[in-house]
Design a protein around this motif. Structure first.
Motif, PDB file in Angstrom:
ATOM      1  N   SER A  16      51.114  15.229  70.707  1.00 21.49           N
ATOM      2  CA  SER A  16      51.139  15.693  72.095  1.00 21.49           C
ATOM      3  C   SER A  16      50.581  17.105  72.203  1.00 21.49           C
ATOM      4  CB  SER A  16      52.579  15.678  72.610  1.00 21.49           C
ATOM      5  OG  SER A  16      52.643  16.266  73.877  1.00 21.49           O
ATOM      6  N   PRO A  35      54.350  13.450  78.208  1.00 23.84           N
ATOM      7  CA  PRO A  35      53.323  14.499  78.139  1.00 23.84           C
ATOM      8  C   PRO A  35      52.041  14.094  78.860  1.00 23.84           C
ATOM      9  CG  PRO A  35      53.598  13.445  76.011  1.00 23.84           C
ATOM     10  CD  PRO A  35      54.637  12.873  76.910  1.00 23.84           C
ATOM     11  N   GLN A  60      58.220  16.884  77.089  1.00 19.38           N
ATOM     12  CA  GLN A  60      58.275  16.045  75.900  1.00 19.38           C
ATOM     13  C   GLN A  60      58.470  14.573  76.241  1.00 19.38           C
ATOM     14  OE1 GLN A  60      61.288  17.572  73.318  1.00 19.38           O
ATOM     15  NE2 GLN A  60      60.165  19.467  72.893  1.00 19.38           N
ATOM     16  N   THR A  88      53.278  10.269  67.729  1.00 18.86           N
ATOM     17  CA  THR A  88      52.691  10.727  68.981  1.00 18.86           C
ATOM     18  C   THR A  88      52.277  12.178  68.812  1.00 18.86           C
ATOM     19  OG1 THR A  88      54.081   9.229  70.235  1.00 18.86           O
ATOM     20  CG2 THR A  88      53.073  11.040  71.441  1.00 18.86           C
ATOM     21  N   SER A 120      48.536  13.043  75.300  1.00 16.18           N
ATOM     22  CA  SER A 120      49.141  12.634  74.036  1.00 16.18           C
ATOM     23  C   SER A 120      48.350  11.477  73.448  1.00 16.18           C
ATOM     24  CB  SER A 120      50.596  12.228  74.227  1.00 16.18           C
ATOM     25  OG  SER A 120      50.676  11.057  75.005  1.00 16.18           O
TER      26      SER A 120
END
Length: 95
Positions: free
Chosen positions: A30, A39, A36, A28, A42
């Motif tokens: 982002s 997001p 996190q 991923t 992403s």
């Protein structure tokens, strides 16, 4: 120079291809440093795309920096030549 390019470039290309084949797993990517868990922006991309895009971006930025430095050096050299030509009669003792 061309011979050196033919000696150095193929091993680098083979190495890059090996890294691309070995890193096909999805990661991923982002662009949201604050959240996190979920997001806002992403992308799920293969790892080799992230690596190759980073390398390409580094080459591009480095090339632009080298180009800008060469332009500054060329402009400075042109100014130096003009100043030398302007002072040439004084150096020869002419009025």
């Amino acid at each position: 120079m061309k011979l050196l390019r033919w000696i150095v470039l193929p091993p680098i290309i083979i190495l890059v291809m090996a890294i691309a084949v070995a890193n096909r797993g999805a990661v991923t990517f982002s662009l949201d440093p604050f959240d996190q868990a979920s997001p806002a922006i992403s992308f799920d991309l293969p790892l080799f795309l992230v690596i190759l895009a980073s390398v390409f971006l580094g080459i591009l930025v480095g090339g632009m920096g080298a180009w800008a430095q060469a332009r500054r050096k060329k402009a400075a050299k042109a100014v130096e030549i003009r100043e030398t030509e302007a002072n040439l009669p004084a150096l020869r003792g002419e009025s």
